[in-house]
Motif scaffolding. Structure first.
Motif, PDB file in Angstrom:
ATOM      1  N   ARG A 145       0.836  -1.203   0.000  1.00  8.80           N
ATOM      2  CA  ARG A 145       0.000   0.000   0.000  1.00  8.80           C
ATOM      3  C   ARG A 145       0.871   1.253   0.000  1.00  8.80           C
ATOM      4  O   ARG A 145       0.584   2.231  -0.695  1.00  8.80           O
ATOM      5  CB  ARG A 145      -0.921   0.023   1.225  1.00  8.80           C
ATOM      6  N   ILE A 146       1.929   1.214   0.803  1.00  6.70           N
ATOM      7  CA  ILE A 146       2.850   2.351   0.888  1.00  6.70           C
ATOM      8  C   ILE A 146       3.531   2.570  -0.459  1.00  6.70           C
ATOM      9  O   ILE A 146       3.576   3.699  -0.971  1.00  6.70           O
ATOM     10  CB  ILE A 146       3.886   2.111   2.003  1.00  6.70           C
ATOM     11  N   GLU A 147       4.046   1.503  -1.029  1.00  9.19           N
ATOM     12  CA  GLU A 147       4.733   1.601  -2.324  1.00  9.19           C
ATOM     13  C   GLU A 147       3.775   2.052  -3.419  1.00  9.19           C
ATOM     14  O   GLU A 147       4.132   2.878  -4.263  1.00  9.19           O
ATOM     15  CB  GLU A 147       5.382   0.270  -2.677  1.00  9.19           C
ATOM     16  N   LEU A 152       1.946   5.999  -7.292  1.00 13.48           N
ATOM     17  CA  LEU A 152       0.822   6.749  -7.849  1.00 13.48           C
ATOM     18  C   LEU A 152       1.097   8.252  -7.810  1.00 13.48           C
ATOM     19  O   LEU A 152       0.839   8.962  -8.789  1.00 13.48           O
ATOM     20  CB  LEU A 152      -0.468   6.419  -7.095  1.00 13.48           C
ATOM     21  N   LEU A 153       1.613   8.750  -6.688  1.00 14.39           N
ATOM     22  CA  LEU A 153       1.953  10.177  -6.595  1.00 14.39           C
ATOM     23  C   LEU A 153       3.028  10.562  -7.605  1.00 14.39           C
ATOM     24  O   LEU A 153       2.955  11.623  -8.234  1.00 14.39           O
ATOM     25  CB  LEU A 153       2.414  10.534  -5.177  1.00 14.39           C
ATOM     26  N   THR A 154       4.018   9.700  -7.789  1.00 15.77           N
ATOM     27  CA  THR A 154       5.071   9.955  -8.769  1.00 15.77           C
ATOM     28  C   THR A 154       4.498  10.007 -10.172  1.00 15.77           C
ATOM     29  O   THR A 154       4.809  10.911 -10.957  1.00 15.77           O
ATOM     30  CB  THR A 154       6.160   8.860  -8.676  1.00 15.77           C
ATOM     31  N   PHE A 155       3.634   9.048 -10.503  1.00  9.79           N
ATOM     32  CA  PHE A 155       2.987   9.024 -11.812  1.00  9.79           C
ATOM     33  C   PHE A 155       2.208  10.311 -12.055  1.00  9.79           C
ATOM     34  O   PHE A 155       2.291  10.921 -13.126  1.00  9.79           O
ATOM     35  CB  PHE A 155       2.056   7.808 -11.920  1.00  9.79           C
ATOM     36  N   LYS A 156       1.439  10.726 -11.039  1.00 10.96           N
ATOM     37  CA  LYS A 156       0.643  11.944 -11.190  1.00 10.96           C
ATOM     38  C   LYS A 156       1.527  13.175 -11.386  1.00 10.96           C
ATOM     39  O   LYS A 156       1.205  14.054 -12.182  1.00 10.96           O
ATOM     40  CB  LYS A 156      -0.271  12.128  -9.975  1.00 10.96           C
ATOM     41  N   CYS A 157       2.631  13.236 -10.654  1.00 17.99           N
ATOM     42  CA  CYS A 157       3.552  14.367 -10.799  1.00 17.99           C
ATOM     43  C   CYS A 157       4.168  14.404 -12.195  1.00 17.99           C
ATOM     44  O   CYS A 157       4.280  15.468 -12.808  1.00 17.99           O
ATOM     45  CB  CYS A 157       4.659  14.304  -9.749  1.00 17.99           C
ATOM     46  N   LEU A 158       4.580  13.259 -12.696  1.00 18.40           N
ATOM     47  CA  LEU A 158       5.233  13.195 -14.011  1.00 18.40           C
ATOM     48  C   LEU A 158       4.270  13.466 -15.163  1.00 18.40           C
ATOM     49  O   LEU A 158       4.691  13.894 -16.237  1.00 18.40           O
ATOM     50  CB  LEU A 158       5.886  11.824 -14.203  1.00 18.40           C
ATOM     51  N   TYR A 165       0.779  22.009  -5.641  1.00 14.70           N
ATOM     52  CA  TYR A 165       1.871  22.043  -4.658  1.00 14.70           C
ATOM     53  C   TYR A 165       2.852  20.898  -4.841  1.00 14.70           C
ATOM     54  O   TYR A 165       3.932  20.900  -4.259  1.00 14.70           O
ATOM     55  CB  TYR A 165       1.333  22.067  -3.218  1.00 14.70           C
ATOM     56  N   LEU A 166       2.532  19.911  -5.652  1.00 17.91           N
ATOM     57  CA  LEU A 166       3.459  18.808  -5.938  1.00 17.91           C
ATOM     58  C   LEU A 166       4.122  18.948  -7.310  1.00 17.91           C
ATOM     59  O   LEU A 166       5.009  18.188  -7.651  1.00 17.91           O
ATOM     60  CB  LEU A 166       2.743  17.460  -5.878  1.00 17.91           C
ATOM     61  N   SER A 167       3.688  19.891  -8.090  1.00 17.97           N
ATOM     62  CA  SER A 167       4.228  20.057  -9.447  1.00 17.97           C
ATOM     63  C   SER A 167       5.494  20.899  -9.452  1.00 17.97           C
ATOM     64  O   SER A 167       5.766  21.690  -8.647  1.00 17.97           O
ATOM     65  CB  SER A 167       3.201  20.704 -10.349  1.00 17.97           C
TER      66      SER A 167
END
Length: 167
Positions: A145-147, A152-158, A165-167
């Motif tokens: 779940r952590i991974e 998922l957050l990395t995918f969304k940022c890329l 605030y993450l971009s």
């Protein structure tokens, strides 16, 4: 300046500094009990071991699950699952990306929470393995779940799908 600022000193676990009392000569103040620091309901200690946070989380989740187990005979399986997701997993998933890289001992403590939730939901005995049942429920293990959350957050940022605030 008289506020509620807190100071968190991060140190190497092998360091023998006594951080309970640390004199800040530039401020001529004595800072007491630096550890642990609570921010947004999450406890951080000086070594970022997450031990105090996990202990608090486990205590709260097990208390909640005892209450759910006591009410279980009055509820349907779907209602019990909804309660577990709303009250237990929401706590388990809160800031869970901060748990990435914690010790296996601490990770086992987090996994115990999920295993207990599975046993309550399915009415399993303490001695029964939950591994197959987690797959049956389509639940990822805590480490997974952590991974997944980090990926998922990395995918969304890329891909420009993340909040500003993450971009």
């Amino acid at each position: 300046m008289q506020g509620k600022q807190k100071l968190l000193c991060l140190v190497n676990p092998n360091c023998s500094l006594n951080l309970r009392y640390m004199e800040l000569s530039s401020l001529n103040q004595l800072v007491y009990d630096l550890c642990p620091l609570q921010s947004l309901g999450f406890l951080l200690d000086t070594q970022l071991s997450m031990g105090s946070q996990i202990k608090k989380l486990k205590k709260n989740c097990f208390r909640t699950m005892r209450k759910i187990a006591a009410m279980k005979r009055y509820l349907s399986k779907n209602q019990v699952e909804t309660l577990i997701h709303a009250l237990v997993f929401s706590s388990l998933d809160y800031c869970n990306s901060l748990y990435y890289g914690i010790s296996s001992c601490n990770m086992k403590q987090l996994q115990m929470i999920q295993n207990r939730a599975c046993r309550i939901l399915l009415g399993l005995k303490k001695s029964e393995s939950v591994h197959d049942h987690l797959q049956e429920l389509h639940w990822l293990k805590v480490q997974e779940r952590i991974e997944f959350k980090i990926i998922l957050l990395t995918f969304k940022c890329l891909n420009g799908l993340a909040p500003s605030y993450l971009s």
